[in-house]
Design a protein around this motif. Sequence first.
Motif, short mmCIF file in Angstrom:
data_model
loop_
_atom_site.label_atom_id
_atom_site.label_comp_id
_atom_site.label_asym_id
_atom_site.label_seq_id
_atom_site.Cartn_x
_atom_site.Cartn_y
_atom_site.Cartn_z
N VAL A 9 0.77 -1.24 -0.06
CA VAL A 9 -0.08 -0.10 -0.02
C VAL A 9 1.05 1.38 0.10
O VAL A 9 0.66 2.27 -0.80
CB VAL A 9 -0.99 0.05 1.12
N ARG A 10 1.89 1.26 0.88
CA ARG A 10 2.80 2.42 0.81
C ARG A 10 3.48 2.74 -0.37
O ARG A 10 3.58 3.75 -0.96
CB ARG A 10 3.95 2.27 2.18
N SER A 11 4.20 1.60 -1.01
CA SER A 11 4.64 1.67 -2.34
C SER A 11 3.71 2.27 -3.35
O SER A 11 4.02 3.22 -4.12
CB SER A 11 5.09 0.24 -2.77
N TYR A 12 2.51 1.84 -3.26
CA TYR A 12 1.41 2.14 -4.32
C TYR A 12 1.27 3.65 -4.22
O TYR A 12 0.93 4.61 -5.25
CB TYR A 12 0.36 1.38 -4.31
N ILE A 13 1.01 3.97 -2.89
CA ILE A 13 0.42 5.64 -2.60
C ILE A 13 1.66 6.56 -3.07
O ILE A 13 1.45 7.53 -3.26
CB ILE A 13 0.14 5.50 -1.10
N GLU A 14 3.06 5.88 -2.75
CA GLU A 14 4.10 6.80 -3.03
C GLU A 14 4.35 7.13 -4.50
O GLU A 14 4.87 8.14 -4.87
CB GLU A 14 5.50 6.27 -2.46
N GLU A 15 3.72 6.24 -5.39
CA GLU A 15 3.73 6.49 -6.80
C GLU A 15 2.86 7.43 -7.45
O GLU A 15 2.84 7.90 -8.37
CB GLU A 15 3.59 5.09 -7.48
N GLN A 16 1.83 8.01 -6.52
CA GLN A 16 0.53 8.84 -6.71
C GLN A 16 1.09 10.32 -6.85
O GLN A 16 2.16 10.53 -5.97
CB GLN A 16 -0.52 8.40 -5.87
N SER A 17 0.34 11.03 -7.15
CA SER A 17 0.47 12.51 -7.16
C SER A 17 0.09 13.09 -5.82
O SER A 17 -0.59 12.57 -5.24
CB SER A 17 -0.20 13.12 -8.25
N PRO A 18 0.65 14.20 -5.44
CA PRO A 18 0.23 15.02 -4.05
C PRO A 18 -1.36 15.17 -4.15
O PRO A 18 -1.83 15.17 -2.82
CB PRO A 18 0.87 16.25 -3.98
N GLU A 19 -1.95 15.21 -5.08
CA GLU A 19 -3.40 15.43 -5.32
C GLU A 19 -4.14 14.11 -4.84
O GLU A 19 -5.51 14.39 -4.52
CB GLU A 19 -3.84 15.81 -6.68
N THR A 20 -3.61 13.04 -4.79
CA THR A 20 -4.34 11.92 -4.42
C THR A 20 -4.78 11.85 -3.01
O THR A 20 -4.20 12.31 -2.33
CB THR A 20 -3.31 10.55 -4.60
#
Length: 154
Positions: A9-20
Amino acid sequence: MKRIDIDQVRSYIEEQSPETKIYIGGDSERVLINDQWYADYTLVIVVHINGNNGCKIFGEVQRERDWDPKKNKPRMRLMNEVYKVSDLYLKLYDAIPHDIQVHLDINPSEMHGSSCVVNEAIGYIKGTCNVIPLIKPKAFAASYAADRFKSIAA
């Protein structure tokens, strides 16, 4: 039952933009198995990509004995649900720069049994997570995502 892989989950979220936007929700349901009551606790993390591009949902269902003596006022089960949501939030918080909302499947209307824990559930999340949780009808990650996740995870 399958558990949420926090590192994934952390890895997936870190790949997302700050607007996520990130939403954490929980739901629980009582089930009778061989004349004994159990509770199925469903936890979800909803990752709303860019805040407007769909979402990915991570989730798990945990089954535990339910010792709540009052079926119509399920205080123990609901607070256990709140503790699990708080724990999930704390596992993710330090690694996530995004906004995180906590959603609780608790109805403030006194017509519903979950109203018996509204104040203590909100207070617990405020104290442990330092956020104000959303409750029904605004708690979609709990009321819809977690509820639906259980039916598709089975």
